[in-house]
Write a protein that holds these residues in place. Structure first.
Motif, short mmCIF file in Angstrom:
data_model
loop_
_atom_site.label_atom_id
_atom_site.label_comp_id
_atom_site.label_asym_id
_atom_site.label_seq_id
_atom_site.Cartn_x
_atom_site.Cartn_y
_atom_site.Cartn_z
N MET A 178 0.71 -1.14 0.05
CA MET A 178 0.09 -0.08 0.02
C MET A 178 0.99 1.28 0.13
O MET A 178 1.79 1.24 0.85
CB MET A 178 -0.81 -0.13 1.24
N PHE A 190 2.15 9.46 2.56
CA PHE A 190 3.51 8.82 2.74
C PHE A 190 3.82 7.67 3.71
O PHE A 190 4.05 6.67 3.45
CB PHE A 190 4.64 9.71 2.33
N LEU A 244 5.92 7.48 5.84
CA LEU A 244 7.22 6.91 6.10
C LEU A 244 7.53 7.03 7.40
O LEU A 244 7.07 7.76 8.19
CB LEU A 244 8.60 7.77 5.30
N PHE A 245 8.71 6.06 8.14
CA PHE A 245 8.88 5.93 9.22
C PHE A 245 10.07 7.09 9.58
O PHE A 245 11.08 6.86 8.98
CB PHE A 245 9.56 4.47 9.44
N ILE A 296 13.07 -2.34 6.50
CA ILE A 296 12.38 -2.64 7.65
C ILE A 296 11.24 -4.10 7.30
O ILE A 296 11.35 -4.94 8.16
CB ILE A 296 11.84 -1.71 8.50
N GLY A 297 10.53 -3.73 6.36
CA GLY A 297 9.51 -4.74 6.03
C GLY A 297 10.21 -6.14 5.83
O GLY A 297 9.83 -7.36 6.08
N GLN A 319 9.85 11.50 -0.86
CA GLN A 319 9.13 10.73 0.31
C GLN A 319 8.40 9.69 -0.22
O GLN A 319 8.18 8.56 0.13
CB GLN A 319 8.48 11.54 1.31
N ARG A 326 8.27 8.54 -3.29
CA ARG A 326 8.78 7.56 -4.05
C ARG A 326 9.63 6.50 -3.23
O ARG A 326 9.67 5.31 -3.62
CB ARG A 326 9.84 8.20 -5.08
N ARG A 342 9.48 1.12 -0.95
CA ARG A 342 9.11 0.41 0.39
C ARG A 342 8.32 -0.69 -0.07
O ARG A 342 8.19 -1.84 0.51
CB ARG A 342 8.66 1.15 1.56
N ALA A 343 7.19 -0.34 -0.63
CA ALA A 343 6.01 -1.20 -0.85
C ALA A 343 6.52 -2.45 -1.89
O ALA A 343 6.20 -3.53 -1.68
CB ALA A 343 4.88 -0.62 -1.17
N MET A 350 8.81 -5.31 -1.03
CA MET A 350 8.01 -6.74 -0.51
C MET A 350 7.56 -7.61 -1.46
O MET A 350 6.90 -8.59 -0.94
CB MET A 350 6.76 -6.32 0.61
#
Lengths: 277, 287, 439
Positions: free
Chosen positions: B127, B132, B134-135, B146-147, B188, B190, B195-196, B199
């Motif tokens: 998702m 955004f 973001l962490f 991290i994921g 951010q 992007r 990040r998505a 995975m």
């Protein structure tokens, strides 16, 4: 200690029944001879914090001398005595709210809040540096309180890691410091906290004025006992500011009358069940 | 959410989910001509939404939504604010719990699953958020890692290599060690896409990914999404207001209004010859 | 012990004399006055040593044996001691009953003779408290010897147990030097300055309060990790789904935050021993501070956790993270940064609150100051304690300020950018770069 003016001569007298004879600071008056109070003029000149009122300050957890009873009234030997003194002086008596014992001498020394402190307070040289005292009105001693049957003595208590409680600024406090150098002295704000601590094992023992110890044990700490009586022969006096010598004289006068007319014996009888105190 | 359940409006009765093969053949028939994506007889839709209803308190925001998405298809969902398009998207990875109906991913019913199963599902459904998300305490690279390390249990080196690869893919290889606060909004977003994607989900959901961006930053993000759509073969469901993107990239455009799928079809069909007057009105107001 | 031994001896001897007066009297050595003890009041400022060459008070006690009377006592200390300028208080007791005794003290160098106006009768405990005398300035073990006059004859007095005295300490020298400075005298003559900021006492306070300060720090530093762990636990319970866990957390937090620390200290220090749980005082202090702080920290953490935007949970969830992973890798690390200022403030409060432990005999900073104030009748030790507290709290307050500033800055720069260009300047460079990238 602080720099005390040394005097090169002075043969001093120890007079029983009087305060220490020579003051330590040059600025302070030596205590009067006990026998001379009768010469004080009847119309004593003194100042009071509040007109017509003799204002007292004390630590009010010191039964049977001054404490607050179930009804919230301040009662005790000192209270009756101070009422008697006030009566002789044609004044009424008022008590300030409870104050920690070690603040009483500074309070009187500074002035402005209370006229006198009648608080089971022993006349001693350190206090005399700060405040003046009336003639002594009662003899007292110290006692070591510990758990009943604990077998503690001043010898067993004088050991590393042993905590001995006392009330902050009392003669018991300095007795521990001088006589139990190896123990840890724990000065506390009130006597009950110390007795409770001894009772629960937090402290090994407590050193306090013997009459107070006996009273506390009889009233609320049946598991404790006076394991050792310390014959100090100390004497209670009424703390008065050096700036108010007239008041001290007036109080000494009143004390003498109270002794003479039997009032003192009445009060003693009431609080100690005997006049032999 | 359980608290809300207690005050739920009347229970909506829906028929049980269709058997997979039957559903697939019905979908095959129904979607003919609605998408430019190529799908074959016997193939099963990767996402199947049947009679999806969702209400917040007493407001019904999704009303009997039915939709199939084929593997590798790019579906763009259009519609005015409050039409329920974001809610539908959030239902697909269970950020919202459907009130009634069925969502099946690879013929696996996702509603009424245990928490552990939900987490497993979510790793397969990526998702990208409007904000955004973001962490902020992690660098761009760590956000992408991290994921992989926590959920996929990849070792650190592997995750890092993947992260750098994905950051390069979104044009941010040189920003790997920047914290989100040091990046522009477009950058951010992007990173969030990287990040998505890292995975390797089966389905990637985009919830208005450019709405929070300054206009000049929108294009960079859209370029990344276009690249994904054209070159990765990833199934994408995109909720957006970017009509140009929808027209150019979408295999299928779905128009929703008031919790209902009003119209769906090929982009040129929906944009140029909308069947439904509401669609025409909406597109007119946008254009 | 000496008292008791003395009292016992007296009692025993008195009882026996009635029967065996003559028999006992005969073999007895000519000792009519038994030395019971000799002690000196500690005169080390802020310490418990007896320093030579400085005024102190000698207390000597002796028992007058049965059948004897004492009319004069001479006490002698080692060479270098001086009784000149001293004052003497005489106390005589029969049991606990004080007798009227007067007399005259004649100091003569290292000896002092006290002549009594009335003979001190048999069985009395005689105490001489000699104030403003000095032991030899080189220190050492000082034995009190001397003589007494009984029935017109002079006898040797048995030696006392030695009194430990020490030579002047460097610190004490500074104090003594200060004593002689005119500016110090002028300073102290101001009632306020002399009462609160007496230079001599400041000097001694700093050295003698240090152990208490270390203990304070030790207690709070040891307590804090536990407080943090407990606080985190209860913060988690408070935001838990389960009503019972929430209820437990609410009760724990509210009771601890809603009652004075003083009460909690009393309950732990007096209550636990009553349940036969005996824990070392300092350890108990750590436990009380940890529990008390944990309640405040729980609220700080809860607020911190709840201040993390929902989007962070959603982003973590969308990656497939479970609740524990989300908490520990995403939410708590962010919470920590946000709560550092409040936690530091709480640490400061906890550090200051250790002072309450002085009420139950933990030898921390306030306890030492109280002791010193008691001895000196001056407030300066409390002021010195305040300075000790400030040594810790001021830098921490500074730290809080810096951290707050950093957080404010990072939050300004992070998060979703508002569409309306409020802070364009802030990110102009980044946007330029972005624009170039895009083209």
């Amino acid at each position: 200690m602080t720099n005390m003016n040394r005097r090169n001569f002075v043969a001093t007298l120890g007079l029983a029944g009087t305060a220490l004879l020579a003051g330590c600071n040059g600025s302070e008056q030596p205590a009067d001879d006990a026998q001379t109070t009768d010469e004080t003029p009847e119309e004593a000149s003194y100042t009071l914090v509040k007109e017509g009122v003799l204002t007292n300050v004390a630590e009010l957890g010191f039964a049977p001398f001054e404490y607050i009873d179930e009804d919230g009234v301040t009662v005790g030997f000192d209270v009756d005595l101070s009422n008697a003194i006030a009566e002789k002086l044609g004044l009424t008596c008022e008590w300030l709210p409870n104050q920690a014992f070690d603040t009483l001498v500074p309070t009187i020394a500074q002035g402005g809040k209370a006229d006198i402190s009648i608080a089971g307070m022993t006349i001693d040289d350190t206090r005399l540096e700060e405040v003046d005292f009336s003639d002594p009105y009662l003899n007292s001693n110290q006692g070591i309180v510990a758990l009943a049957g604990s077998g503690e003595t001043s010898e067993t208590l004088d050991a590393e890691g042993v905590q001995v409680a006392c009330q902050t600024g009392t003669t018991g406090n300095s007795w521990i410091e001088e006589n139990l150098p190896n123990a840890t002295c724990v000065p506390l704000a009130d006597v009950t906290a110390g007795m409770m601590g001894v009772s629960t094992g937090l402290y090994k023992a407590m050193v306090i004025d013997l009459p107070v110890a006996q009273n506390m044990i009889a009233e609320s700490f049946s598991d404790l006992e006076v394991v050792e009586e310390i014959p100090t022969g100390e004497q209670y006096g009424i703390a008065v500011s050096y700036d108010n010598p007239g008041l001290k004289d007036a109080i000494n006068d009143a004390l003498a009358q109270i002794e003479e007319d039997g009032t003192m014996d009445e009060i003693k009888q009431k609080w100690f069940g005997t006049t032999e105190v | 959410m359980p608290a809300k359940l207690r005050h739920r409006a009347p229970v909506i009765e829906v028929p049980p989910a269709l058997p997979a093969d039957e559903a697939a053949s019905i979908a095959y028939e129904a979607d003919q001509g609605l998408t430019s994506h190529h799908f074959t007889p016997g193939e099963h839709p990767i996402v199947r939404i049947e009679h999806l209803n969702k209400s917040f308190d007493d407001t019904l925001v999704l009303k009997d939504v039915n939709l199939n998405v084929w593997p590798g298809e790019v579906v763009v969902v259009l519609g005015p604010s409050g039409s329920g398009k974001s809610t539908m998207l959030r239902c697909i990875n269970l950020l919202e719990t459907p009130s009634a109906g069925h969502i099946l991913i690879e013929d696996d019913e996702i509603t009424n699953k245990s928490a552990a199963e939900v987490n497993k599902l979510r790793r397969d459904v990526g998702m990208v958020f409007q904000q955004f998300n973001l962490f902020p305490h992690l660098t761009a690279k760590e956000n992408v890692m991290i994921g992989q390390t926590k959920v996929l249990k990849k070792d650190k080196a592997e995750a890092e290599a993947e992260a750098l690869k994905q950051l390069a893919a979104v044009g941010l290889a040189d920003r790997a060690d920047f914290k989100p606060a040091q990046l522009s909004g477009g950058q951010q977003q992007r990173v969030a896409i990287a990040r998505a994607v890292a995975m390797h989900p089966n389905v990637l959901l985009f919830d208005e990914p450019t709405s929070a961006l300054d206009p000049e930053l929108v294009r960079g993000v859209l370029d990344v999404m276009r690249d994904l759509a054209e070159n990765s073969g990833m199934t994408m469901i995109v909720v957006t207001h970017e009509m140009g993107f929808a027209r150019d990239v979408a295999d299928r455009v779905v128009f929703m209004e008031d919790g209902v799928v009003v119209e769906q079809g090929l982009p040129e069909k929906v944009f140029d010859h909308p069947e439904n007057p509401r669609t025409a009105e909406f597109l007119g107001s946008i254009n | 012990m000496q008292h008791r031994r003395g009292a016992l001896l007296v009692a025993l001897a008195l009882a026996l004399t009635g029967v065996f007066a003559t028999t006992l009297a005969a073999p007895r050595p000519a000792q009519a006055l038994t030395t019971e003890k000799a002690t000196a009041r500690p005169n080390e400022d802020g310490g418990d040593g007896v320093i030579g060459g400085m005024d102190t008070r000698l207390t000597w006690e002796g028992t007058v044996e049965p059948g004897e009377e004492v009319t004069s006592v001479t006490l002698t200390l080692p060479e270098g001691s001086t009784f000149d300028g001293s004052t003497t208080r005489i106390t005589a007791l029969e049991g606990l009953k004080r007798m009227d005794v007067t007399g005259e003290a004649v100091p003569a160098g290292s000896s002092i003779t006290v002549n009594f106006d009335q003979a001190i009768p048999e069985g009395s405990l005689l105490r001489l408290e000699i104030t403003n005398m000095q032991f030899p300035s080189e220190g050492g073990e000082c034995v009190v010897s001397g003589s007494y006059v009984s029935a017109g004859a002079e006898h040797e007095l048995a030696d006392s147990k030695p009194i430990e005295t020490i030579a002047n300490t460097p610190l004490q020298s500074i104090v003594n030097w200060l004593d002689d400075q005119p500016w110090v005298e002028a300073w102290n003559s101001n009632q306020f300055l002399g009462m609160f900021l007496k230079p001599q006492l400041l000097v001694t306070s700093f050295s003698s309060l240090a152990p208490g300060w270390i203990l304070c720090l030790g207690i709070v530093v040891a307590a804090y990790p536990f407080a943090i762990a407990l606080g985190l636990l209860f913060a988690m319970l408070k935001i838990s789904k389960w009503r019972i866990l929430r209820a437990i957390a609410v009760v724990y937090i509210n009771v601890l935050r809603g009652t004075p620390l003083f009460l909690q200290i009393y309950i732990m220090f007096f209550g636990l021993p009553m349940l036969n749980i005996n824990i070392d005082n300092n350890l108990l202090g750590i436990i009380v501070m940890a529990i008390n702080s944990s309640a405040y920290l729980a609220e700080i953490f809860r607020a911190g956790i709840q201040s993390i935007p929902q989007g962070q949970y959603e982003a973590a969830s969308s990656l497939g993270m479970n609740y524990v992973q989300t908490m520990f890798t995403i939410i708590l690390p962010q919470t920590v940064r946000r709560v550092i200022p409040t936690v530091t403030s709480d640490f400061i409060t906890a550090f200051k609150d250790t002072s309450l432990l002085s009420s139950v005999g933990v030898m921390e900073l306030m306890m030492f100051s109280k002791n010193l104030t008691t001895v000196t009748g001056n407030i300066t030790p409390y002021v010195a304690a305040g300075i000790f507290y400030l040594i810790v709290t001021l830098p921490l307050i500074k730290v809080v300020g810096i951290v707050e500033e950093n957080i404010a800055r990072s939050e300004r720069g992070s998060g979703p950018r508002p569409k309306r260009r409020a802070d364009v300047a802030d990110s102009a460079a980044a946007q330029m770069k972005e624009a170039t990238d895009a083209c």
